[in-house]
Design an enzyme around this catalytic site. Structure first.
Site, PDB file in Angstrom:
ATOM      1  N   LYS A 170      63.593  27.441  30.357  1.00 12.57           N
ATOM      2  CA  LYS A 170      62.317  26.703  30.380  1.00 12.57           C
ATOM      3  C   LYS A 170      61.380  27.214  29.278  1.00 12.57           C
ATOM      4  CE  LYS A 170      58.636  24.478  32.085  1.00 12.57           C
ATOM      5  NZ  LYS A 170      58.444  23.031  31.992  1.00 12.57           N
ATOM      6  N   LYS A 240      63.006  22.192  -1.679  1.00 12.26           N
ATOM      7  CA  LYS A 240      62.216  21.399  -2.634  1.00 12.26           C
ATOM      8  C   LYS A 240      61.314  20.415  -1.877  1.00 12.26           C
ATOM      9  CE  LYS A 240      64.139  17.817  -3.796  1.00 12.26           C
ATOM     10  NZ  LYS A 240      64.294  16.421  -3.386  1.00 12.26           N
TER      11      LYS A 240
HETATM   12  P1  NAD Z   1      48.401  22.395  39.658  1.00 14.94           P
HETATM   13  O1  NAD Z   1      47.303  23.351  39.362  1.00 14.94           O
HETATM   14  O2  NAD Z   1      48.121  20.922  39.567  1.00 14.94           O
HETATM   15  O3  NAD Z   1      48.980  22.662  41.120  1.00 14.94           O
HETATM   16  C1  NAD Z   1      49.106  23.941  41.689  1.00 14.94           C
HETATM   17  C2  NAD Z   1      48.853  23.844  43.170  1.00 14.94           C
HETATM   18  O4  NAD Z   1      49.060  25.147  43.725  1.00 14.94           O
HETATM   19  C3  NAD Z   1      47.424  23.421  43.533  1.00 14.94           C
HETATM   20  O5  NAD Z   1      47.463  22.413  44.523  1.00 14.94           O
HETATM   21  C4  NAD Z   1      46.796  24.705  44.068  1.00 14.94           C
HETATM   22  O6  NAD Z   1      45.806  24.483  45.052  1.00 14.94           O
HETATM   23  C5  NAD Z   1      48.024  25.413  44.651  1.00 14.94           C
HETATM   24  N1  NAD Z   1      47.846  26.863  44.749  1.00 14.94           N
HETATM   25  C6  NAD Z   1      47.412  27.721  43.796  1.00 14.94           C
HETATM   26  N2  NAD Z   1      47.411  28.984  44.267  1.00 14.94           N
HETATM   27  C7  NAD Z   1      47.838  28.920  45.542  1.00 14.94           C
HETATM   28  C8  NAD Z   1      48.052  29.876  46.572  1.00 14.94           C
HETATM   29  N3  NAD Z   1      47.795  31.182  46.366  1.00 14.94           N
HETATM   30  N4  NAD Z   1      48.484  29.438  47.776  1.00 14.94           N
HETATM   31  C9  NAD Z   1      48.745  28.138  47.985  1.00 14.94           C
HETATM   32  N5  NAD Z   1      48.574  27.170  47.069  1.00 14.94           N
HETATM   33  C10 NAD Z   1      48.124  27.561  45.852  1.00 14.94           C
HETATM   34  O7  NAD Z   1      49.593  22.806  38.682  1.00 14.94           O
HETATM   35  P2  NAD Z   1      50.852  21.907  38.242  1.00 14.94           P
HETATM   36  O8  NAD Z   1      50.528  21.156  36.990  1.00 14.94           O
HETATM   37  O9  NAD Z   1      51.368  21.162  39.446  1.00 14.94           O
HETATM   38  O10 NAD Z   1      51.885  23.028  37.803  1.00 14.94           O
HETATM   39  C11 NAD Z   1      52.621  23.805  38.757  1.00 14.94           C
HETATM   40  C12 NAD Z   1      53.682  24.588  38.005  1.00 14.94           C
HETATM   41  O11 NAD Z   1      54.592  23.684  37.367  1.00 14.94           O
HETATM   42  C13 NAD Z   1      53.117  25.482  36.886  1.00 14.94           C
HETATM   43  O12 NAD Z   1      53.817  26.693  36.857  1.00 14.94           O
HETATM   44  C14 NAD Z   1      53.351  24.667  35.626  1.00 14.94           C
HETATM   45  O13 NAD Z   1      53.472  25.481  34.470  1.00 14.94           O
HETATM   46  C15 NAD Z   1      54.655  23.957  35.967  1.00 14.94           C
HETATM   47  N6  NAD Z   1      54.866  22.676  35.279  1.00 14.94           N
HETATM   48  C16 NAD Z   1      53.846  21.793  35.084  1.00 14.94           C
HETATM   49  C17 NAD Z   1      54.092  20.585  34.453  1.00 14.94           C
HETATM   50  C18 NAD Z   1      52.987  19.577  34.245  1.00 14.94           C
HETATM   51  O14 NAD Z   1      53.178  18.668  33.412  1.00 14.94           O
HETATM   52  N7  NAD Z   1      51.879  19.656  34.958  1.00 14.94           N
HETATM   53  C19 NAD Z   1      55.388  20.270  34.008  1.00 14.94           C
HETATM   54  C20 NAD Z   1      56.420  21.170  34.257  1.00 14.94           C
HETATM   55  C21 NAD Z   1      56.154  22.380  34.894  1.00 14.94           C
END
Ligand code: NAD
Length: 311
Positions: A170, A240
């Protein structure tokens, strides 16, 4: 099979909904209960803590922002590790750090729990449609045992290797994508400022040799097999071309940091006397600096992947 899902945000929300759509009994948790509204409305059970999720599920999925959030969900009296029963599995769908993942896997193993890193790629659209790659590292048997749940979340679940392998894939993918986008921003602004209408410029470049290829497919011809002779396109010619592009950037006043960095890199390659080799031969320098053995995969193994997965 009872599944738990923690982190119902941009990615986790739709992934959990798809898991639920595949008739999985779901127990859900998030920092904010409203994130679970659609899942609860469809019959999911709310858990007040990660511990409660672990205690009720055979398999738990987490989709959390960053490594500290995953640790927060794992640790403490209300954490997942306090609730898991031996034999359970935990797939972390977050993009996490390999070091954090390996440490968590060791702690889970001591409790008889299989921890697998399973980062995803496809964005929110892919999370909603199910067109999502899932790159899994960890115990192969646990991957196979939970394949149905992974297939409910994405259409390309793949076991990549031991713990951390999914995350390394990833990070490799996203670093490439981000760096490519920086370069595209740079060269596209050069093209526009040099006088070409943006739609016409985009239409033209997407039809070129690079434009027509899937980004990573051509790596197979040279990088993976270590085959740079005879050249398809001589290195001195691409050197080039990049020199001319850097010059054009200077003429029209567009900063071209990445392209100039690439050019310096390529000049170093040229100084090795490799101008007559293939245009991708700079990889040989990078292999030396990275301290890895020169790649020399059997071309048949590369072909087999392209034939199996499509090119
Ligand atoms: P996001 O911030 O939209 O969602 C994260 C969720 O986790 C939120 O609902 C938040 O309230 C919850 N959360 C945070 N801390 C918490 C805790 N301690 N206990 C319980 N819930 C908790 O983020 P996202 O965009 O959904 O991304 C999630 C993961 O996926 C990340 O690691 C990101 O890098 C990865 N990712 C994101 C994308 C994208 O396009 N958004 C694509 C691929 C991978």
């Amino acid at each position: 099979m009872r599944a738990g899902f923690i982190g119902l945000g941009t990615m986790g929300g739709p992934m959990a909904a798809n898991l639920q759509g595949a008739s999985t009994a779901l127990i859900v948790h998030d920092l904010h209960r409203q994130a679970a509204g659609r899942h609860e409305a469809a019959g999911a059970r709310w858990a007040a803590t990660p511990r409660e999720v672990a205690a009720a599920a055979d398999v738990v999925f987490t989709s959390l922002p960053a490594p500290p959030d995953v640790m927060a969900v794992a640790d403490g009296p209300d954490g997942l590790l306090a609730g898991f029963r031996p034999g359970a599995a935990w797939f972390d769908l977050s993009t996490n750090s390999p070091a954090v993942i390996r440490a968590l896997a060791a702690r889970c193993a001591a409790a008889g729990v299989a921890f697998l890193d399973a980062p995803v790629s496809g964005g929110p659209k892919g999370a909603a449609s199910g067109r999502l790659a899932i790159w899994v590292g960890g115990d192969r048997a646990a991957f196979d045992a939970h394949r149905a749940a992974l297939d409910a979340i994405g259409d390309r679940a793949r076991w990549v290797g031991p713990i951390g392998a999914g995350t390394i894939a990833k990070l490799t993918h996203n670093a490439a994508g981000a760096a490519i986008n920086q370069v595209l921003a740079e060269v596209f602004t050069m093209g526009v400022k040099a006088g070409v209408e943006p739609l016409a410029l985009w239409e033209a470049i997407r039809q070129g040799a690079t434009g027509r290829n899937r980004t990573f497919d051509r790596m197979g011809d040279h990088f993976l097999t270590g085959k740079y002779d005879p050249p398809e396109f001589a290195f001195r010619l691409i050197h080039k071309d990049v020199s001319l592009a850097a010059e054009l950037g200077r003429e029209v006043g567009v900063p071209m940091r990445m392209v100039n960095l690439a050019l310096a890199e390529m000049t170093e390659t040229l100084a090795r006397g490799w101008g007559g080799r293939d245009s991708r031969v700079s990889m040989k320098l990078q292999e030396e600096r990275a301290g890895i053995a020169p790649l020399a995969l059997d071309p048949a193994s590369v072909r087999a992947v392209l034939d199996r997965d499509g090119s």
